[in-house]
Design an enzyme around this catalytic site. Structure first.
Site, PDB file in Angstrom:
ATOM      1  N   GLU A  56     -28.482  12.085  41.496  1.00  0.00           N
ATOM      2  CA  GLU A  56     -27.799  11.303  40.463  1.00  0.00           C
ATOM      3  C   GLU A  56     -27.108  10.065  41.012  1.00  0.00           C
ATOM      4  O   GLU A  56     -26.920   9.086  40.291  1.00  0.00           O
ATOM      5  CB  GLU A  56     -26.788  12.194  39.730  1.00  0.00           C
ATOM      6  CG  GLU A  56     -27.423  13.335  38.942  1.00  0.00           C
ATOM      7  CD  GLU A  56     -27.794  14.538  39.812  1.00  0.00           C
ATOM      8  OE1 GLU A  56     -27.325  14.608  40.974  1.00  0.00           O
ATOM      9  OE2 GLU A  56     -28.556  15.404  39.337  1.00  0.00           O
TER      10      GLU A  56
ATOM     11  N   ARG B 217     -26.743  19.265  23.403  1.00  0.00           N
ATOM     12  CA  ARG B 217     -27.978  20.008  23.567  1.00  0.00           C
ATOM     13  C   ARG B 217     -28.444  20.681  22.279  1.00  0.00           C
ATOM     14  O   ARG B 217     -29.607  20.640  21.929  1.00  0.00           O
ATOM     15  CB  ARG B 217     -27.782  21.076  24.644  1.00  0.00           C
ATOM     16  CG  ARG B 217     -28.927  22.045  24.783  1.00  0.00           C
ATOM     17  CD  ARG B 217     -28.679  23.023  25.931  1.00  0.00           C
ATOM     18  NE  ARG B 217     -29.826  23.883  26.136  1.00  0.00           N
ATOM     19  CZ  ARG B 217     -30.015  25.055  25.516  1.00  0.00           C
ATOM     20  NH1 ARG B 217     -29.133  25.479  24.635  1.00  0.00           N
ATOM     21  NH2 ARG B 217     -31.085  25.775  25.760  1.00  0.00           N
TER      22      ARG B 217
END
Lengths: 330, 289
Positions: free
Chosen positions: A68, A177
């Site tokens: 990341e 999500r």
């Protein structure tokens, strides 16, 4: 003009869709409209819904692997090369892990990198606290130059994605999500930096961001049955706040409740408290995660356990109204 | 085609002038990083006066080569090189680190045309250079342009560097050319004591890079390395450039204590004398402060 709400929003069978799905559609559409858009992902391409873009524009999709820090610094480099990079992972990892890189190479460097943090909030569910990112709003809204967006449903996420593709600025967008009820409509407005009054009322202003706006609509409906008329304001842009719209609602109602699926400390509730503390001090109640982590459980169960369902919020709001005076202007 | 027609001797003189600029600007600033900046003077001279294709009067020239500085604390050498190359007046170097200056203590892209990135916190430059090189290779397809990145050796402790190295290796970024300032010092001591980097060549090779080891204080070997790197188009190249920290000022050379320190006026006077006379080997009418 009143906000065109989904007429089925309060029905049990209201249409639901993960907010991230709207991002996936919006990114593909933005990629069609502008060939300078590139998409980078850290080994979660389908999960963050970048596969639609990858299938349509394979030459502009870059797989980064589980890295990341590299993800976001690559984004800064692509921006320097004239591209509009969307960089995506779970919010727990980006901006959770790479915040300093974001600070230096995106915010201070002022490059139009679009940082997409998916799977934010406790509604991530069974994966547990490690993956339930709650601190992202606080982390990102303290960065100069950074815009922070938390769309309320998938339709809005699609609009937000298209809007940020063309605004030329660094942006953080948080996504959820789980399937989230759709309260907006295709014709509903969305503009970065704007808040929207979804329901008018005079007893209390309920300000929501992200997934919590739907729950506030439910709470307002329940409150109405008890004779309390709440004004519900959807605030998809946490930074910059739409001070004008918020202040107008708070001036009318004299009390305010904020709701977010994130740490209230430093988050959206804090942003509103800062605004009101300086401009229009009124009693305020912040709903969100209160200085604690989440844990494993079913998404709906966790929203309930942490007092963030419409019904639970109704009780919290009612108690707040019963105990706190309305602040009268003038 | 080299960017300027300076001969090797003239390039060495230019590097020496850049070192004088560095000493003088750090003295005026009262703080800053001496050792790395001086050690990198030959690499930056080679980049700005021979290797890179650029137009100082048109910093955003679309056909330019780009340079990302990853170890932003060494930016005095970049400022001095840019000033000598004509991006701005040499006199502006005296504003280094001062309020309102375009020459921030660590570089900020938006402040000064010609900078490609903002840096300081270590480990972030290689990724940005790799992204740019990826764009040139696969998206914008501009094979005539090259991306250079200068890294410190101490900053190779950062994980972000190796994430980027892995990325560049995977995508065979032939337009990416790195220089590592291998001066063996970092703030807490020698790199091999603080966190050993060797076998550094083998590490980069294992990540899919073409690796050169060069004398980073020899301009000819720097230019030759860049030529070789440009000729290798199927993978990125990194030159491990062995440099002497504080190069050109004998009392700073090899001493890690000069990493983050600026000279005081006596030290600067001595340093400038040494630089202007090539450590006493020549007499120069301008010698002395």
């Amino acid at each position: 003009m009143s906000y065109p709400l989904n007429p089925d929003v309060l029905k049990d069978d209201v249409m639901r869709e993960p907010i991230r799905a709207g991002f996936g559609r919006g990114l593909k559409a933005a990629g069609q409209a502008n060939d300078q858009i590139v998409a980078l992902c850290a080994d979660l391409t389908e999960s963050v819904q970048m596969h639609l873009f990858r299938e349509a524009f394979p030459e502009r999709f870059i797989e980064v692997g589980i890295a990341e820090q590299n993800l976001v610094t690559l984004g800064a480099g692509f921006a320097r090369a004239g591209k509009i990079p969307f960089v995506s992972s779970y919010a727990a990892f980006s901006p959770g892990r790479n915040w300093e890189q974001i600070r230096t190479t995106v915010a201070l460097n002022n490059q139009p990198v679009k940082i997409i943090g998916s799977h934010a909030g406790v509604s991530v569910g069974p994966d547990g606290a490690t993956h339930q990112m709650l601190e992202d709003i606080a982390l990102m809204r303290v960065l100069p130059n950074m815009i922070v967006v938390a769309p309320g449903d998938s339709l809005e996420a699609e609009k937000a994605t298209k809007a940020m593709a063309e605004n030329g600025k660094p942006v953080y967008m948080r996504l959820a999500r789980e399937k989230t009820p759709i309260f907006s409509t295709p014709e509903a407005p969305f503009e970065i930096g704007k808040a929207y009054v979804l329901r008018e009322g005079h007893d209390v202003a309920l300000l929501g961001t992200g997934t919590m706006t739907y729950q506030l609509l439910v709470a307002a409906d329940l409150l109405s049955k008890e004779g309390i008329e709440a004004e519900v304001v959807h605030v998809p842009t946490v930074k910059p706040l739409d001070a004008e719209t918020i202040l107008a609602s708070v001036k009318k109602t004299g009390r305010v409740v904020t709701a977010e699926e994130a740490q209230a400390a430093g988050g959206f509730g804090s942003a509103v408290a800062e605004l009101l503390g300086e401009r229009l001090p009124v009693p305020i109640k912040r709903i969100g995660m209160l200085d604690r982590f989440g844990e494993s459980g079913e998404p709906d169960q966790l929203i309930d356990v942490f007092n963030m369902t419409g019904a639970k919020m109704m009780a919290t709001i009612k108690q707040f109204i019963d105990t706190m005076p309305r602040y009268h202007q003038d | 085609m080299p960017r300027t027609n300076l001969t090797l001797i003239q390039l060495e003189e230019k590097a020496n002038k850049i070192r004088e600029d560095i000493v003088s600007m750090l003295l005026a600033a009262g703080s800053g990083h001496s050792a790395g900046s001086l050690g990198l003077a030959d690499i930056f001279t080679a980049l700005y006066f021979n290797i890179m294709n650029l137009k100082p009067d048109e910093p955003e020239w679309p056909d330019r080569d780009v340079l990302f500085l990853s170890n932003g604390h060494c930016v005095p050498v970049q400022y001095a090189s840019m000033a000598e190359a004509g991006y701005f007046e040499v006199s502006e170097l005296q504003t280094l680190r001062k309020y309102g200056s375009r020459l921030q203590g660590h570089p900020e892209r938006e402040r000064l045309p010609g900078l490609e990135n903002t840096s300081g916190p270590l480990g972030c430059g290689l990724s940005q250079a790799a992204a740019y090189a990826y764009d040139l290779e696969y998206i914008d397809k501009q094979p005539h342009r090259f991306v250079y990145v200068v890294m410190g050796d101490g900053e190779l402790d950062e994980g972000n560097i190796w994430e980027a190295a892995m990325f560049a290796g995977k995508y065979k970024l032939g337009h990416l050319i790195g220089f590592i300032d291998r001066n063996n010092i970092q703030i807490d001591g020698s790199t091999e004591d603080v966190m050993p980097l060797e076998d550094l060549k083998a590490k980069w090779e294992a990540f899919g890079w073409h690796v050169l080891e060069i004398d980073g204080n020899n301009i000819e070997s720097i230019i030759n390395a860049a030529s070789e790197a440009r000729a290798i188009t199927n993978r990125p190249t990194v030159a491990i450039a062995h440099t002497i920290p504080g190069k050109g000022v004998d009392f700073m050379e090899y001493d890690y204590k000069w990493h983050g320190v600026a000279p005081n006026s006596d030290q600067a006077k001595l340093a400038l004398e040494k630089l202007r006379t090539l450590d006493g080997k020549i007499t120069h009418e301008g010698a002395g402060v």
